[in-house]
Structure formats: structure tokens, C-alpha cells
Write an enzyme that holds these catalytic residues in place. Structure first.
Site, PDB file in Angstrom:
ATOM      1  N   HIS A  57       0.783  -1.409  -0.165  1.00  0.00           N
ATOM      2  CA  HIS A  57      -0.065  -0.133  -0.311  1.00  0.00           C
ATOM      3  C   HIS A  57       0.572   1.510   0.073  1.00  0.00           C
ATOM      4  O   HIS A  57       2.317   0.863  -0.027  1.00  0.00           O
ATOM      5  CB  HIS A  57      -1.306  -0.176   0.868  1.00  0.00           C
ATOM      6  CG  HIS A  57      -0.198   0.091   2.158  1.00  0.00           C
ATOM      7  ND1 HIS A  57       0.313  -1.141   3.342  1.00  0.00           N
ATOM      8  CD2 HIS A  57      -0.143   0.768   3.750  1.00  0.00           C
ATOM      9  CE1 HIS A  57       0.981  -0.492   4.228  1.00  0.00           C
ATOM     10  NE2 HIS A  57       0.289   0.502   4.215  1.00  0.00           N
ATOM     11  N   HIS A  59       1.369   4.415   2.494  1.00  0.00           N
ATOM     12  CA  HIS A  59       1.637   4.427   3.205  1.00  0.00           C
ATOM     13  C   HIS A  59       3.142   4.678   2.950  1.00  0.00           C
ATOM     14  O   HIS A  59       3.949   3.980   2.179  1.00  0.00           O
ATOM     15  CB  HIS A  59       1.765   4.031   3.995  1.00  0.00           C
ATOM     16  CG  HIS A  59      -0.102   4.353   5.044  1.00  0.00           C
ATOM     17  ND1 HIS A  59      -0.694   3.665   6.205  1.00  0.00           N
ATOM     18  CD2 HIS A  59      -0.897   5.257   4.609  1.00  0.00           C
ATOM     19  CE1 HIS A  59      -1.600   4.048   5.459  1.00  0.00           C
ATOM     20  NE2 HIS A  59      -1.677   5.118   4.948  1.00  0.00           N
ATOM     21  N   ASP A  61       5.914   4.828   5.415  1.00  0.00           N
ATOM     22  CA  ASP A  61       6.413   3.659   5.569  1.00  0.00           C
ATOM     23  C   ASP A  61       6.907   2.700   5.314  1.00  0.00           C
ATOM     24  O   ASP A  61       7.358   1.813   6.167  1.00  0.00           O
ATOM     25  CB  ASP A  61       6.101   3.907   7.142  1.00  0.00           C
ATOM     26  CG  ASP A  61       5.128   3.599   7.493  1.00  0.00           C
ATOM     27  OD1 ASP A  61       4.149   3.395   7.053  1.00  0.00           O
ATOM     28  OD2 ASP A  61       5.109   2.368   8.459  1.00  0.00           O
ATOM     29  N   HIS A  62       6.519   3.006   4.035  1.00  0.00           N
ATOM     30  CA  HIS A  62       5.991   1.269   3.186  1.00  0.00           C
ATOM     31  C   HIS A  62       6.446   1.559   1.414  1.00  0.00           C
ATOM     32  O   HIS A  62       6.541   0.421   1.126  1.00  0.00           O
ATOM     33  CB  HIS A  62       4.701   0.126   2.912  1.00  0.00           C
ATOM     34  CG  HIS A  62       4.227  -0.033   4.345  1.00  0.00           C
ATOM     35  ND1 HIS A  62       3.897  -0.755   4.848  1.00  0.00           N
ATOM     36  CD2 HIS A  62       3.731   1.162   5.746  1.00  0.00           C
ATOM     37  CE1 HIS A  62       3.316  -1.104   5.791  1.00  0.00           C
ATOM     38  NE2 HIS A  62       3.030  -0.099   6.361  1.00  0.00           N
ATOM     39  N   HIS A 115      -7.308  -1.110   6.081  1.00  0.00           N
ATOM     40  CA  HIS A 115      -6.324  -0.231   6.047  1.00  0.00           C
ATOM     41  C   HIS A 115      -6.054   1.172   5.142  1.00  0.00           C
ATOM     42  O   HIS A 115      -6.113   2.424   5.666  1.00  0.00           O
ATOM     43  CB  HIS A 115      -5.106  -0.694   6.385  1.00  0.00           C
ATOM     44  CG  HIS A 115      -3.978  -0.235   6.417  1.00  0.00           C
ATOM     45  ND1 HIS A 115      -4.378   0.673   8.374  1.00  0.00           N
ATOM     46  CD2 HIS A 115      -2.691  -0.330   6.005  1.00  0.00           C
ATOM     47  CE1 HIS A 115      -2.324   1.293   8.275  1.00  0.00           C
ATOM     48  NE2 HIS A 115      -1.766   1.053   7.449  1.00  0.00           N
ATOM     49  N   ASP A 134      -0.507  -4.525   6.585  1.00  0.00           N
ATOM     50  CA  ASP A 134      -0.578  -3.720   7.334  1.00  0.00           C
ATOM     51  C   ASP A 134      -2.069  -4.015   8.010  1.00  0.00           C
ATOM     52  O   ASP A 134      -3.029  -3.710   8.081  1.00  0.00           O
ATOM     53  CB  ASP A 134      -0.482  -1.605   7.751  1.00  0.00           C
ATOM     54  CG  ASP A 134       1.068  -1.519   7.729  1.00  0.00           C
ATOM     55  OD1 ASP A 134       1.130  -1.646   7.638  1.00  0.00           O
ATOM     56  OD2 ASP A 134       0.563  -0.327   7.665  1.00  0.00           O
ATOM     57  N   HIS A 172       4.477  -4.560  10.643  1.00  0.00           N
ATOM     58  CA  HIS A 172       4.936  -3.853  12.113  1.00  0.00           C
ATOM     59  C   HIS A 172       5.189  -4.782  13.309  1.00  0.00           C
ATOM     60  O   HIS A 172       4.351  -5.752  13.383  1.00  0.00           O
ATOM     61  CB  HIS A 172       4.057  -3.165  12.344  1.00  0.00           C
ATOM     62  CG  HIS A 172       4.060  -1.371  11.527  1.00  0.00           C
ATOM     63  ND1 HIS A 172       5.251  -1.197  11.806  1.00  0.00           N
ATOM     64  CD2 HIS A 172       3.073  -1.739  10.009  1.00  0.00           C
ATOM     65  CE1 HIS A 172       4.833   0.441  11.400  1.00  0.00           C
ATOM     66  NE2 HIS A 172       3.947  -0.051  10.193  1.00  0.00           N
TER      67      HIS A 172
HETATM   68 ZN    ZN Z   1       0.216   1.720   6.406  1.00  0.00          ZN
END
Ligand code: ZN
Length: 242
Positions: A57, A59, A61-62, A115, A134, A172
Site C-alpha cells: 500500500h 503509506h 513507511d512502506h 487500512h 498493515d 510492524h
Molecule cells: Zn500503513
């Protein structure tokens, strides 16, 4: 068929990037690189060259390491078609039902919106491994930023169709917080109480607690065990407020 070699790379405060090497062909793939340098270093250390990035996805942090890893290696970046506008580095757009290959191994793309609206997962059925981003965590699930409890319930139900041995590679280290919350939802679940104790010990010793497995989640994850979308939504709201 040789087994995939899967390496966990902890980055930022609690992210895990997964480095996946297929020894037969030498193909090496990164799932959700939050950053580039530790990922490039982990590959180099092993003598591997990164050929692919697979994003679950959009985001940051990905996907934050996409551009720098591509610049360093010339790799191909695959990710969700529904989020291509938010992942400008994408080369290949995929959606649920598509097959993506890593050397002689292949993964089915699952649509798992909730998400984020276009979130996908990658299921290596023959390897009994699924990269969920996530969507599912050990004893938890992702927050419902762009979707509904109904969608997350459907995602959990589908994950629940996999066999117990399937390993779940989440993005995570949220396990301890999730476990402490889960015991408040299911105070009489003995397996959950035992898992909380094991996780407290592992985290106390600085050890990682993922990947998890579908079997462990079936026994201890209140979001997978929720009987309805309403129940999942109620538990998710409690966790968000916790
Ligand atoms: Zn995420």
C-alpha cells in the site's frame, strides 16, 4: 523447488521490511521498503542483488525506500493498481487475482482494502507464506484509515481460510501492545494469556515476534476471531481509543 530465504530487516521505530531471496534464480525481492540504506546493506551482506520491490500500500513507511533502491539496483517495482497515483515509482500495477513471480515461485495478489482503499497482500501458496502489509498483525489488525469494518472482517475471514502453518509476514512490531489489548477482549482465553507472557519475555529480551502464523492468530487474534463485522468494528474502536 528450493525454499525462499526470507530475512527480516527492522527499520524506523517498529517497521519490518522483508527481503525475500529465491536461490534458484537469484531473484531478490523487497516487501515494503520504508527506507533504502539498511535494505541495500542487508542484500549486499548476503551477496544478493535486489531485482524487485513489491508494495502492499502507499503509506510512506512502506514505499519511502522505493526510489533510492531502484536507483541503486534498477529493480522493478510492483504494487497496487488502485494506488498508482500515490506511488509514483510503480512500474507494474497489480490487483486481486493477479499472479506475480519471483524466480520459480509465484504469489497470488489479494485485494485486502480497509487500512487503505487499494491495499493488497501477496500469497505464496506453495511456500505457505503471505505478506500482509498493515492488514493483519500478531493479535491485531490494521487501522481502518480508508475502509470499513465490513471490509476488514472479510479480509480476516479470508486469511482464516489459510492453513495453520501459513506464516504471516506483517510490517510492524505491534505484538506486545496488541497482546495487552487482546487479553482485555478475551480475558478467559488461556492460549492468549500464555502468548502474552511469551511475548513479554521475547520483547524483554529484545527479540522480534513476527512472522506469526495463521494457527497462532486463529487461537489468539480477536479481530480474526470476531464473529461479525460489527464485533470487529467495536473491538477496533476500543483499540483505537486505548
Ligand atoms: Zn500503513
Amino acid at each position: 523447488m528450493t525454499a525462499l530465504d526470507i530475512v527480516r530487516i527492522p527499520v524506523l521505530s517498529d517497521n519490518y521490511v522483508w527481503l525475500v531471496h529465491e536461490p534458484g534464480s537469484g531473484a531478490t525481492m523487497v516487501v515494503d521498503p520504508a527506507v533504502a540504506d539498511p535494505v541495500l546493506a542487508a542484500a549486499k551482506e548476503r551477496g544478493w542483488t535486489i531485482t524487485d520491490i513489491w508494495n502492499t500500500h502507499w503509506h510512506p513507511d512502506h514505499t519511502g525506500g522505493n526510489a533510492a533502491i531502484k536507483e541503486a539496483t534498477g529493480c522493478t517495482i510492483t504494487g497496487p493498481a488502485a494506488e498508482y497515483e500515490r506511488i509514483p515509482t510503480l512500474d507494474v500495477q497489480v490487483k486481486g487475482g493477479d499472479t506475480v513471480r519471483l524466480g520459480s515461485h509465484s504469489a497470488e495478489v489479494w485485494d485486502v482494502p480497509a487500512h487503505t482503499a487499494g491495499h493488497i497482500a501477496y500469497h505464496f501458496a506453495d511456500d505457505r507464506a503471505i505478506f500482509v502489509g498493515d492488514t493483519m498483525f500478531a493479535m491485531g489488525c490494521g487501522r481502518l484509515f480508508e475502509g470499513t469494518a465490513e471490509q476488514m472482517f472479510d479480509n480476516m475471514q479470508r486469511l482464516g481460510t489459510l492453513d495453520d502453518a501459513t506464516r504471516v509476514y506483517c510490517a510492524h512490531e505491534y505484538t506486545l501492545s496488541n497482546a495487552r489489548f487482546a487479553v482485555t477482549v478475551e480475558p478467559d482465553n488461556a492460549e492468549l494469556a500464555a502468548r502474552l507472557a511469551a511475548v513479554e519475555a521475547a520483547r524483554g529480551a529484545g527479540e522480534a515476534t513476527v512472522p506469526t502464523s495463521i494457527g497462532e492468530e486463529r487461537a489468539t487474534n480477536p479481530f480474526l476471531r470476531a464473529a461479525s463485522a460489527q464485533e470487529l468494528g467495536r473491538i477496533r474502536a476500543l483499540k483505537d481509543a486505548a
